[in-house]
Design an enzyme around this catalytic site. Sequence first.
Site, PDB file in Angstrom:
ATOM      1  CG  HIS A 170     -31.219  81.619 -37.471  1.00  0.00           C
ATOM      2  ND1 HIS A 170     -32.460  82.040 -37.887  1.00  0.00           N
ATOM      3  CD2 HIS A 170     -30.565  81.247 -38.603  1.00  0.00           C
ATOM      4  CE1 HIS A 170     -32.555  81.929 -39.193  1.00  0.00           C
ATOM      5  NE2 HIS A 170     -31.403  81.464 -39.657  1.00  0.00           N
ATOM      6  CG  HIS A 212     -27.571  78.428 -41.714  1.00  0.00           C
ATOM      7  ND1 HIS A 212     -28.517  77.530 -42.122  1.00  0.00           N
ATOM      8  CD2 HIS A 212     -28.241  79.575 -41.423  1.00  0.00           C
ATOM      9  CE1 HIS A 212     -29.710  78.108 -42.102  1.00  0.00           C
ATOM     10  NE2 HIS A 212     -29.573  79.349 -41.677  1.00  0.00           N
ATOM     11  CG  HIS A 228     -34.840  79.183 -42.121  1.00  0.00           C
ATOM     12  ND1 HIS A 228     -34.261  78.226 -41.344  1.00  0.00           N
ATOM     13  CD2 HIS A 228     -33.864  80.096 -42.394  1.00  0.00           C
ATOM     14  CE1 HIS A 228     -32.982  78.523 -41.152  1.00  0.00           C
ATOM     15  NE2 HIS A 228     -32.710  79.659 -41.775  1.00  0.00           N
ATOM     16  CD  GLU A 242     -34.401  84.384 -44.834  1.00  0.00           C
ATOM     17  OE1 GLU A 242     -34.645  83.184 -45.043  1.00  0.00           O
ATOM     18  OE2 GLU A 242     -33.238  84.862 -44.878  1.00  0.00           O
ATOM     19  CG  ASP A 261     -29.111  83.579 -41.301  1.00  0.00           C
ATOM     20  OD1 ASP A 261     -29.101  82.341 -41.257  1.00  0.00           O
ATOM     21  OD2 ASP A 261     -29.832  84.227 -42.085  1.00  0.00           O
ATOM     22  CG  ASP A 262     -25.769  82.105 -43.408  1.00  0.00           C
ATOM     23  OD1 ASP A 262     -25.477  80.892 -43.371  1.00  0.00           O
ATOM     24  OD2 ASP A 262     -26.925  82.520 -43.579  1.00  0.00           O
TER      25      ASP A 262
HETATM   26  N1  HPA Z   1     -32.540  81.379 -45.086  1.00  0.00           N
HETATM   27  C1  HPA Z   1     -32.711  80.198 -45.656  1.00  0.00           C
HETATM   28  N2  HPA Z   1     -31.707  79.338 -45.809  1.00  0.00           N
HETATM   29  C2  HPA Z   1     -30.497  79.670 -45.392  1.00  0.00           C
HETATM   30  C3  HPA Z   1     -30.266  80.889 -44.795  1.00  0.00           C
HETATM   31  C4  HPA Z   1     -31.341  81.787 -44.622  1.00  0.00           C
HETATM   32  O1  HPA Z   1     -31.243  82.903 -44.089  1.00  0.00           O
HETATM   33  N3  HPA Z   1     -28.942  80.927 -44.490  1.00  0.00           N
HETATM   34  C5  HPA Z   1     -28.403  79.754 -44.890  1.00  0.00           C
HETATM   35  N4  HPA Z   1     -29.343  78.994 -45.434  1.00  0.00           N
HETATM   36 ZN    ZN Z   2     -30.931  80.889 -41.594  1.00  0.00          ZN
END
Ligand code: HPA
Ligand code: ZN
Length: 351
Positions: free
Chosen positions: A19, A21, A206, A209, A287-288
């Site tokens: 996970h 991006h 996703h 969340e 994630d990012d």
């Molecule tokens: N959630 C949804 N979209 C996203 C995320 C996330 O955590 N990070 C980058 N795009």
């Molecule tokens: Zn994500």
Amino acid sequence: MCKSPLHSFLLSLPKCEHHIHLEGALTPQLVFDLASKNNIPLPDLPHYQSPEALAARYAVFNSLDDFLNIHYANMSVLITEDDFYELAWSYFLAAHADGVHHAEVFFDPQSHTSRDIPIASVIKGYKRALDRAEAELCVTSQLIMCFLRHLPVSSAHTTFDSATEFINDGTIHAVGLDSSEVGFRPELFTDVFSKAKEAGLRRTAHGGEEGDVSYITGALDALDAERIDHGIRLIEDPELLKDIAVRGTLLTICPLSNVYLRTTKSVASLPLREFLEAGVQFSLNSDDPAYFGGGILNNYCAVEEAFGFSVDEWRRIAIAGVQGSWIDDTRKRVLLEKIDDMPESDLSPNA
Ligand code: HPA
Ligand code: ZN
């Protein structure tokens, strides 16, 4: 480096990341460098006065959408195939340093095609970095093409169709679903996910969340998702939790992201102990990484500081990451052996 006696063990533990991006690896410095190289004006806002000001803004995200607005604005600096290559290569170098051996990486083509960047520039740039990571770093990887759920469903279909060449030649391995969750239900994307399944692609989405558990069941039932990205709100439905444990569906959890985006109060409040005890399979991910306090190792360290997992529990987490990866049995065996062969010197005496 974290204060845990397990730090060097966690660094050496062979990791799979599921996970991440790639656009989320765009650091403030790279935003400014590419803006200057490509002559792209950055928004006239206080947090775009310097890379430091931009980084400081990330400390006060108040929701997923607050982050996404800045995330999408930053991507405007990505123009050429080389830009996409440079971005992905910077991720692989950092992931390799963190002990990642296999990575299944997301990208968001619509964020670029909506700015008239050809999809081929995006995919060819990324693919060059994936190939180099395997050749030079021995990090294997797969590309997961995500659809942005806040855009019309017709745009997801157009995107899928425009990627046909890269689906047919195996460059794209899977599809995913990301962006704003609440109000953009998985059921909207049933047809494009079933087209992906027919084309032989794996599927993830996703869910859970910010959205409630119905976004998880929707992803499983309507999209035939094989993994759930985030999924932390699964804890709110004990029956579904048991079902997911039995099915062996992997949750790709991102602890620091959840704290930055305020979907949890703290890493310690995440239901990781409950998931482990119930046999829910999960991996830990960044994630990012440019936005949420760093890469996968920082996430492992934050979890260790919050939960104090034992070496055996960490081995179980690492094994779940291998078993939940979309790789063949030979590669799985190699990675499982690496986990098994962790040198004793990496184990602290107090571990
Ligand atoms: N959630 C949804 N979209 C996203 C995320 C996330 O955590 N990070 C980058 N795009
Ligand atoms: Zn994500």
